[in-house]
Design an enzyme around this catalytic site. Sequence first.
Site, PDB file in Angstrom:
ATOM      1  N   ASP A 278      -2.143  -1.667  -4.187  1.00  0.00           N
ATOM      2  CA  ASP A 278      -2.690  -0.514  -4.909  1.00  0.00           C
ATOM      3  C   ASP A 278      -1.714  -0.066  -5.994  1.00  0.00           C
ATOM      4  OD1 ASP A 278      -0.719   0.678  -3.390  1.00  0.00           O
ATOM      5  OD2 ASP A 278      -2.062   1.989  -2.246  1.00  0.00           O
TER       6      ASP A 278
ATOM      7  N   LEU B 299       0.857  -1.193   0.000  1.00  0.00           N
ATOM      8  CA  LEU B 299       0.000   0.000   0.000  1.00  0.00           C
ATOM      9  C   LEU B 299       0.887   1.235   0.000  1.00  0.00           C
ATOM     10  CD1 LEU B 299      -2.672  -0.781   2.771  1.00  0.00           C
ATOM     11  CD2 LEU B 299      -3.063  -0.750   0.317  1.00  0.00           C
ATOM     12  N   HIS B 300       0.585   2.195  -0.876  1.00  0.00           N
ATOM     13  CA  HIS B 300       1.346   3.441  -0.835  1.00  0.00           C
ATOM     14  C   HIS B 300       0.560   4.649  -1.324  1.00  0.00           C
ATOM     15  CE1 HIS B 300       1.821   2.457  -5.090  1.00  0.00           C
ATOM     16  NE2 HIS B 300       2.155   3.718  -5.296  1.00  0.00           N
ATOM     17  N   ARG B 301      -0.564   4.430  -1.992  1.00  0.00           N
ATOM     18  CA  ARG B 301      -1.282   5.569  -2.582  1.00  0.00           C
ATOM     19  C   ARG B 301      -1.999   6.383  -1.505  1.00  0.00           C
ATOM     20  NH1 ARG B 301      -1.121   5.546  -8.024  1.00  0.00           N
ATOM     21  NH2 ARG B 301      -0.477   3.571  -8.957  1.00  0.00           N
TER      22      ARG B 301
END
Length: 369
Positions: free
Chosen positions: A289, A215-217
């Site tokens: 994501d 996850l990074h967005r």
Amino acid sequence: MPKITIIAGARPNFMKIAPIIKAIEKARFDSAQRPGKDIDFRLVHTGQHYDKKMSGSFFEQLGIPEPHANLEAGGGSQAEQTANIMVRFEKELQENPADVVLVVGDVTSTMACSIVAKKLNTQVVHVEAGIRSGDLTMPEEINRMVTDSISDHFFTTSEIANENLRKAGVEEARIHFVGNTMIDTLLSNIPNLIDPKIRINGEGLKEKGYFVLTLHRPANVDEEEKLKEMMQAIIDGTGDLPVIFPVHPRTAKILQNIGIDHERLHYVEPLSYLEFNYIVKNAKAVITDSGGITEETTVMGVPCMTLRDNTERPETITMGTNELVGTDPKNLSPYLDKLMSGEWKKGGEIPLWDGKTADRIVSILYQLY
């Protein structure tokens, strides 16, 4: 002899240019087919992203030569970074003129270097052209649209991308459906994948016995309450299997603030390309994501759930192993139920994602220049 400047600004860019450089070098020895013709390339790293894992071993593992130049234009806001790259690349291109500037993907460097090249009357070719999410809140979408609006030739990964370019008025002769260079890199490196030796309760990972999470967005990690809900939905829906989470530094800080912890949730340091794809290949499923990971899971036949409301890679859903879950944590449960009950779709082969994309690109470059 055409002179090509190849641009890379972030780690994923290097995965995309690695097979192109190999194909150029291979073609140099193919004098029987192309007597008296050669491609001279210069690799420019804009330095957009500083990545401690991009050491000499990174280039060696992927068979990429060290860049001829590093513009060291990272840091700052979107506007500052774009400006820094443009100022430094203008000087680089004036000192080392090229017939063609080749850009890949959709990072800020892709757009910035394309603009500089066109203003210096240099041809631009865009690898991975024509992909669209339709989401103008994503900086990458702006980068794609601007780059494609001024490119001279377009190398595409899918028929969907071709159609997007046709709708924008690009004539057929400038669209070249070649496949996906990211998959060239993946297929050539599958025999070289490295077990990162992650231990859980003293034991190594069991094949198909764990999930991988990335996850990074901002849509997923910036709102603490929403992130908490999403992490809880992941923990609730993954049965008794471990969840391996290579954590982006930005996300790690947020997770630390929230205090999310569970005995099956295992945070690990960001992994190298060969290590990360090892754990993906052997996972039961991936929850992500990221766009690029959905391509890799499709080719490796690994179920994938994308925590986004849109995707610029719809072929991974219509033909691959990916499903678009959305950013609402409540959406995740039915997908995990389907997976855990053994009902996930198999996916199939995507046209021209066969490991030969770079050869096709270089062959077309010879014809064009």
